[in-house]
Each structure stands twice: as C-alpha cells, then as structure tokens.
Write a protein that holds these residues in place. Structure first.
Motif, PDB file in Angstrom:
ATOM      1  N   ALA A 103      22.983  -6.310   4.962  1.00  0.00           N
ATOM      2  CA  ALA A 103      23.096  -5.760   3.619  1.00  0.00           C
ATOM      3  C   ALA A 103      22.777  -6.611   2.726  1.00  0.00           C
ATOM      4  O   ALA A 103      23.141  -7.953   2.520  1.00  0.00           O
ATOM      5  CB  ALA A 103      24.475  -5.289   3.395  1.00  0.00           C
ATOM      6  N   THR A 104      22.051  -6.207   1.492  1.00  0.00           N
ATOM      7  CA  THR A 104      21.522  -7.041   0.594  1.00  0.00           C
ATOM      8  C   THR A 104      21.705  -6.643  -0.961  1.00  0.00           C
ATOM      9  O   THR A 104      21.231  -4.994  -0.874  1.00  0.00           O
ATOM     10  CB  THR A 104      19.800  -7.177   0.791  1.00  0.00           C
ATOM     11  N   ARG A 105      21.990  -7.256  -1.727  1.00  0.00           N
ATOM     12  CA  ARG A 105      22.099  -6.744  -3.009  1.00  0.00           C
ATOM     13  C   ARG A 105      20.880  -7.515  -3.982  1.00  0.00           C
ATOM     14  O   ARG A 105      20.547  -8.602  -3.723  1.00  0.00           O
ATOM     15  CB  ARG A 105      23.272  -7.587  -3.531  1.00  0.00           C
ATOM     16  N   VAL A 106      20.225  -6.544  -4.515  1.00  0.00           N
ATOM     17  CA  VAL A 106      18.852  -6.894  -5.231  1.00  0.00           C
ATOM     18  C   VAL A 106      19.163  -6.585  -6.847  1.00  0.00           C
ATOM     19  O   VAL A 106      19.427  -5.366  -7.457  1.00  0.00           O
ATOM     20  CB  VAL A 106      17.691  -5.934  -4.778  1.00  0.00           C
ATOM     21  N   LEU A 107      18.821  -7.437  -7.684  1.00  0.00           N
ATOM     22  CA  LEU A 107      19.028  -7.612  -9.168  1.00  0.00           C
ATOM     23  C   LEU A 107      17.624  -7.539  -9.574  1.00  0.00           C
ATOM     24  O   LEU A 107      16.719  -8.492  -9.353  1.00  0.00           O
ATOM     25  CB  LEU A 107      19.969  -8.556  -9.564  1.00  0.00           C
ATOM     26  N   SER A 108      17.259  -6.538 -10.414  1.00  0.00           N
ATOM     27  CA  SER A 108      15.966  -6.382 -11.056  1.00  0.00           C
ATOM     28  C   SER A 108      16.039  -6.628 -12.582  1.00  0.00           C
ATOM     29  O   SER A 108      16.988  -5.588 -13.182  1.00  0.00           O
ATOM     30  CB  SER A 108      15.388  -5.000 -10.893  1.00  0.00           C
ATOM     31  N   GLU A 109      15.471  -7.550 -13.099  1.00  0.00           N
ATOM     32  CA  GLU A 109      15.552  -7.693 -14.632  1.00  0.00           C
ATOM     33  C   GLU A 109      13.813  -7.678 -15.091  1.00  0.00           C
ATOM     34  O   GLU A 109      13.165  -8.133 -14.457  1.00  0.00           O
ATOM     35  CB  GLU A 109      15.876  -9.264 -14.851  1.00  0.00           C
ATOM     36  N   SER A 110      13.924  -7.129 -16.032  1.00  0.00           N
ATOM     37  CA  SER A 110      12.608  -6.769 -16.688  1.00  0.00           C
ATOM     38  C   SER A 110      12.316  -7.657 -17.891  1.00  0.00           C
ATOM     39  O   SER A 110      13.203  -7.963 -18.636  1.00  0.00           O
ATOM     40  CB  SER A 110      12.676  -5.542 -16.949  1.00  0.00           C
ATOM     41  N   TYR A 111      11.049  -8.045 -18.115  1.00  0.00           N
ATOM     42  CA  TYR A 111      10.591  -8.919 -19.116  1.00  0.00           C
ATOM     43  C   TYR A 111       9.153  -8.521 -19.773  1.00  0.00           C
ATOM     44  O   TYR A 111       8.469  -7.547 -19.025  1.00  0.00           O
ATOM     45  CB  TYR A 111      10.434 -10.303 -18.571  1.00  0.00           C
ATOM     46  N   GLY A 112       8.784  -9.034 -20.827  1.00  0.00           N
ATOM     47  CA  GLY A 112       7.599  -8.857 -21.446  1.00  0.00           C
ATOM     48  C   GLY A 112       7.544  -7.434 -22.120  1.00  0.00           C
ATOM     49  O   GLY A 112       8.421  -6.792 -22.337  1.00  0.00           O
ATOM     50  N   THR A 113       6.471  -6.565 -21.559  1.00  0.00           N
ATOM     51  CA  THR A 113       6.340  -5.252 -22.062  1.00  0.00           C
ATOM     52  C   THR A 113       7.255  -4.453 -21.272  1.00  0.00           C
ATOM     53  O   THR A 113       7.566  -3.118 -21.642  1.00  0.00           O
ATOM     54  CB  THR A 113       4.739  -4.868 -21.827  1.00  0.00           C
ATOM     55  N   LEU A 114       8.098  -4.636 -20.404  1.00  0.00           N
ATOM     56  CA  LEU A 114       8.975  -4.068 -19.459  1.00  0.00           C
ATOM     57  C   LEU A 114      10.500  -4.295 -20.109  1.00  0.00           C
ATOM     58  O   LEU A 114      11.548  -3.868 -19.573  1.00  0.00           O
ATOM     59  CB  LEU A 114       8.845  -4.313 -18.077  1.00  0.00           C
ATOM     60  N   ALA A 115      10.689  -5.217 -21.094  1.00  0.00           N
ATOM     61  CA  ALA A 115      11.857  -5.920 -21.459  1.00  0.00           C
ATOM     62  C   ALA A 115      12.728  -4.887 -21.882  1.00  0.00           C
ATOM     63  O   ALA A 115      14.172  -5.102 -21.987  1.00  0.00           O
ATOM     64  CB  ALA A 115      11.655  -6.800 -22.455  1.00  0.00           C
ATOM     65  N   ASP A 116      12.412  -3.671 -22.432  1.00  0.00           N
ATOM     66  CA  ASP A 116      13.482  -2.533 -22.861  1.00  0.00           C
ATOM     67  C   ASP A 116      13.970  -1.590 -21.678  1.00  0.00           C
ATOM     68  O   ASP A 116      14.890  -1.051 -21.791  1.00  0.00           O
ATOM     69  CB  ASP A 116      12.494  -1.501 -23.649  1.00  0.00           C
ATOM     70  N   ARG A 117      13.705  -2.115 -20.426  1.00  0.00           N
ATOM     71  CA  ARG A 117      14.345  -1.517 -19.275  1.00  0.00           C
ATOM     72  C   ARG A 117      15.632  -2.153 -19.131  1.00  0.00           C
ATOM     73  O   ARG A 117      15.789  -3.350 -19.286  1.00  0.00           O
ATOM     74  CB  ARG A 117      13.188  -1.609 -17.865  1.00  0.00           C
ATOM     75  N   HIS A 118      16.537  -1.518 -18.614  1.00  0.00           N
ATOM     76  CA  HIS A 118      17.997  -1.974 -18.159  1.00  0.00           C
ATOM     77  C   HIS A 118      17.952  -2.643 -16.743  1.00  0.00           C
ATOM     78  O   HIS A 118      17.025  -2.255 -16.100  1.00  0.00           O
ATOM     79  CB  HIS A 118      18.865  -0.912 -18.352  1.00  0.00           C
ATOM     80  N   ASP A 123      30.560  -7.431  -6.517  1.00  0.00           N
ATOM     81  CA  ASP A 123      31.734  -7.146  -5.468  1.00  0.00           C
ATOM     82  C   ASP A 123      31.356  -8.112  -4.116  1.00  0.00           C
ATOM     83  O   ASP A 123      30.147  -7.683  -3.484  1.00  0.00           O
ATOM     84  CB  ASP A 123      31.827  -5.707  -5.153  1.00  0.00           C
ATOM     85  N   ALA A 124      31.907  -8.912  -3.909  1.00  0.00           N
ATOM     86  CA  ALA A 124      31.933  -9.881  -2.689  1.00  0.00           C
ATOM     87  C   ALA A 124      31.794  -9.176  -1.361  1.00  0.00           C
ATOM     88  O   ALA A 124      31.169  -9.676  -0.583  1.00  0.00           O
ATOM     89  CB  ALA A 124      32.780 -11.286  -2.803  1.00  0.00           C
ATOM     90  N   LEU A 125      32.607  -7.988  -1.423  1.00  0.00           N
ATOM     91  CA  LEU A 125      32.894  -7.093  -0.213  1.00  0.00           C
ATOM     92  C   LEU A 125      31.550  -6.261  -0.057  1.00  0.00           C
ATOM     93  O   LEU A 125      31.716  -5.382   0.953  1.00  0.00           O
ATOM     94  CB  LEU A 125      34.011  -6.397  -0.096  1.00  0.00           C
ATOM     95  N   LEU A 126      30.631  -5.864  -0.940  1.00  0.00           N
ATOM     96  CA  LEU A 126      29.716  -4.915  -0.899  1.00  0.00           C
ATOM     97  C   LEU A 126      28.916  -5.058   0.455  1.00  0.00           C
ATOM     98  O   LEU A 126      28.714  -3.821   0.992  1.00  0.00           O
ATOM     99  CB  LEU A 126      28.675  -4.937  -2.090  1.00  0.00           C
ATOM    100  N   GLY A 127      28.434  -6.009   0.902  1.00  0.00           N
ATOM    101  CA  GLY A 127      27.660  -5.978   2.268  1.00  0.00           C
ATOM    102  C   GLY A 127      28.493  -5.298   3.192  1.00  0.00           C
ATOM    103  O   GLY A 127      28.040  -4.677   4.211  1.00  0.00           O
ATOM    104  N   SER A 128      29.910  -5.973   3.349  1.00  0.00           N
ATOM    105  CA  SER A 128      30.714  -5.230   4.580  1.00  0.00           C
ATOM    106  C   SER A 128      30.899  -3.945   4.379  1.00  0.00           C
ATOM    107  O   SER A 128      31.108  -3.230   5.543  1.00  0.00           O
ATOM    108  CB  SER A 128      31.921  -6.223   4.769  1.00  0.00           C
ATOM    109  N   VAL A 129      31.029  -3.416   3.217  1.00  0.00           N
ATOM    110  CA  VAL A 129      31.282  -1.778   2.869  1.00  0.00           C
ATOM    111  C   VAL A 129      29.971  -1.190   3.445  1.00  0.00           C
ATOM    112  O   VAL A 129      30.424  -0.155   4.338  1.00  0.00           O
ATOM    113  CB  VAL A 129      31.557  -1.796   1.705  1.00  0.00           C
ATOM    114  N   ALA A 130      28.963  -1.653   3.259  1.00  0.00           N
ATOM    115  CA  ALA A 130      27.529  -1.030   3.724  1.00  0.00           C
ATOM    116  C   ALA A 130      27.540  -0.887   5.163  1.00  0.00           C
ATOM    117  O   ALA A 130      27.390   0.061   5.689  1.00  0.00           O
ATOM    118  CB  ALA A 130      26.469  -1.626   2.773  1.00  0.00           C
TER     119      ALA A 130
END
Length: 196
Positions: free
Chosen positions: A126-141, A97-104
């Motif tokens: 206000a910052t959006r942080v995307l966390s992606e997991s790889y390798g032995t942590l790849a099963d994390r969403h 959502d492009a308005l997320l920072g302004s909402v916060a």
C-alpha cells in the motif's frame, strides 16, 4: 473450431464464473470492462478495469488480472493468480495517517473473507502518493492518492467470489457504502471550490 476450444478447461471455468459475478452492481457510477491482458506474465490471462465516478469526478479506479499457468511458478502455490491494483484520491489530512496502509490491506482481506473467497499466498503493498504541481501547473491543488497493489492465489477455478470481493474493494476505496461492520470509510475528496 473457435479460440475457446483451445483454452484449458480450468481457465474456461474461471471465465464463466467471473461472468456470473453479481456484486459489481453497486451504488454510484461503477463501470467494469474487459481490457487487454498482459501477455508475458502467464500463458493465459484476462484483465478487467473498474472505475467509480461521481459525475465527472473519478473516485477510484482499479485493475483485476487473472493469470493461469498449468505449470505455475512455485511461489503461486496454485495454477491461478489474481493480480490487482486499486487507486483512490484522498482528503489531504488522510494522507498523513500512519495506519492508512494497514487499513487498505485490511479492506482487501475483509472483502475476500466477506465473500468467502478462499485463497493462499496473499501479498501486496500500500503506497501513499503525494502529487505537487509547479510551473505552468502551479495552480493545481496538491493531491494524495492511496494505491494498493496485491496478489493472491484463488483456491480453484471458481473466481466469482474473488471478483465480487474485488469490486467491493474498489467501491470501498471510493468511499461508497455499504461496508462491512468495523470498516471505516475514507471521506470523499472535495475540490477546494466545493462549498460543502
């Protein structure tokens, strides 16, 4: 002579007013505790940490730091400065959502206004942080967090309204009502194995 006797009168007033705050008693599992304050930002400081949980799941977390300097930097516009950080995990579709920072940011401003917490010189990110997991942590969403870092100068040493407003902000980030009219609730993050 106690250590309190060496503190400036305004800082003691601020500490007493924070102890009198009542807005921290919110729905859900809201925990507020004192933590060590940063030592190099100001001659006097106190820090609090809040967590909002739903059972074992953390919905939101934050820090409230009050700084006091009898000879403050000019950018403070006063002898006190509140520095805060709030983080909450979002549903993946909310992260785009492009308005997320302004909402916060709006949640911060509206909480301060609702509690009549007078202030100047407010600023933040206000910052959006995307966390992606790889390798032995790849099963994390993948997860998406919203983080708000902000600061403002209270109008005097009475910090009760400021702390109560901040506690409301942390609860709002966690998606816990009641909220002021016109403020949207971010849906609570559900685990992928949650059938709801």
């Amino acid at each position: 002579m106690t250590a309190l006797a060496h503190l400036p009168a305004d800082f003691l007033t601020a500490l007493r007013s924070m102890r009198s705050a009542t807005g921290m008693l919110r729905q859900g599992d809201f925990r507020l505790e004192e933590i060590p304050a940063p030592a190099r930002l100001a001659p006097y400081a106190v820090a609090l940490e809040a967590d909002v949980r739903d059972g074992d799941e953390e919905l939101a977390t934050g820090r409230f730091i009050l700084l006091h300097d009898p000879e403050p930097p000019a950018v403070w516009d006063g002898t006190f400065r509140v520095v805060t950080y709030i983080r909450a995990q979002l549903e993946p579709e909310m992260g785009n959502d492009a308005l997320l920072g302004s909402v916060a940011w709006t949640w911060l401003v509206e909480a301060l206004e609702k509690h009549h917490a007078r202030y100047t010189a407010a600023g933040g990110t206000a910052t959006r942080v995307l966390s992606e997991s790889y390798g032995t942590l790849a099963d994390r969403h993948d997860t998406i967090d919203i983080e708000l870092r902000a600061s403002w100068t209270p109008d005097g040493p009475d910090l009760r309204d400021h702390l109560e407003a901040w506690c409301d902000m942390v609860s709002t980030f966690a998606g816990i009502p009641p909220l002021p009219e016109g403020v949207a609730v971010l849906p609570r993050r559900r685990r992928r194995d949650d059938p709801r």
